[in-house]
Scaffold this active site. Structure first.
Site, PDB file in Angstrom:
ATOM      1  CG  HIS A  20     149.770 -45.767 -69.728  1.00 24.11           C
ATOM      2  ND1 HIS A  20     150.585 -46.334 -68.798  1.00 24.11           N
ATOM      3  CD2 HIS A  20     148.499 -46.081 -69.362  1.00 24.11           C
ATOM      4  CE1 HIS A  20     149.845 -46.967 -67.907  1.00 24.11           C
ATOM      5  NE2 HIS A  20     148.577 -46.827 -68.232  1.00 24.11           N
ATOM      6  CG  ASP A  28     129.054 -28.147 -66.778  1.00 23.33           C
ATOM      7  OD1 ASP A  28     129.800 -27.151 -66.839  1.00 23.33           O
ATOM      8  OD2 ASP A  28     128.724 -28.670 -65.694  1.00 23.33           O
ATOM      9  CG  HIS A  97     132.886 -28.595 -58.775  1.00 29.79           C
ATOM     10  ND1 HIS A  97     132.890 -29.246 -59.979  1.00 29.79           N
ATOM     11  CD2 HIS A  97     132.676 -27.287 -59.066  1.00 29.79           C
ATOM     12  CE1 HIS A  97     132.693 -28.393 -60.967  1.00 29.79           C
ATOM     13  NE2 HIS A  97     132.561 -27.179 -60.432  1.00 29.79           N
ATOM     14  CE1 TYR A 119     129.330 -28.900 -58.707  1.00 26.50           C
ATOM     15  CE2 TYR A 119     127.021 -29.434 -58.326  1.00 26.50           C
ATOM     16  CZ  TYR A 119     128.143 -28.683 -58.045  1.00 26.50           C
ATOM     17  OH  TYR A 119     128.076 -27.689 -57.092  1.00 26.50           O
ATOM     18  CB  ALA A 120     127.277 -32.608 -66.878  1.00 31.14           C
ATOM     19  CG  ASN A 121     132.020 -30.573 -65.331  1.00 28.94           C
ATOM     20  OD1 ASN A 121     131.879 -29.991 -66.392  1.00 28.94           O
ATOM     21  ND2 ASN A 121     131.508 -30.135 -64.195  1.00 28.94           N
TER      22      ASN A 121
END
Length: 130
Positions: A20, A28, A97, A119-121
């Site tokens: 947990h 990316d 970012h 920014y595909a994170n």
């Protein structure tokens, strides 16, 4: 050999070891991964596998209670919308970012995709199933 689910042994192990509030990141191809952080590199070529494809597969096996993305993901509206659609019942948090990259020092692993859009994170925070 497994019959179902994630076949990648490194990803399967990381997910099985999560407790947990533990976190993993999916990024990316250009996301800088801090030294000492476990990197599971899935990138084969430009765009393969894609970020959303990997997130979808991981979230099918992981209990996610929160998702963190960069505020700058707004400049990638298709990916941002896919994330919102996928995690409708989950808290979503945004950081700059730069702050997002700082958080990578405290994740159990970063899964690198072949994604080539900005920014595909995301950071997925583990929940509990009980």
């Amino acid at each position: 050999m497994k019959r179902h689910g994630i076949l990648n042994s490194s990803i399967s192990k990381v997910l099985a070891d999560l407790g947990h509030t533990d976190r993993i990141a999916i990024g990316d191809a250009g996301l800088p991964i801090p030294a000492g952080t476990v990197k599971i590199d899935l990138a084969l070529k430009e765009g393969v596998p894609g970020f959303i494809e990997v997130v979808q597969v991981v979230q099918e096996e992981m209990c996610v209670e929160k998702v963190t993305t960069a505020e700058e993901m707004k400049s990638n509206p298709a990916v941002q919308q896919e994330m919102r659609d996928m995690f409708t019942a989950v808290e979503m948090d945004e950081l700059s970012h730069e702050a997002f990259k700082q958080e990578l020092t405290d994740v159990k692993a970063v899964i690198r995709t072949g994604e080539m859009t900005p920014y595909a994170n995301c950071i997925l925070h583990a929940g509990v199933i009980f």
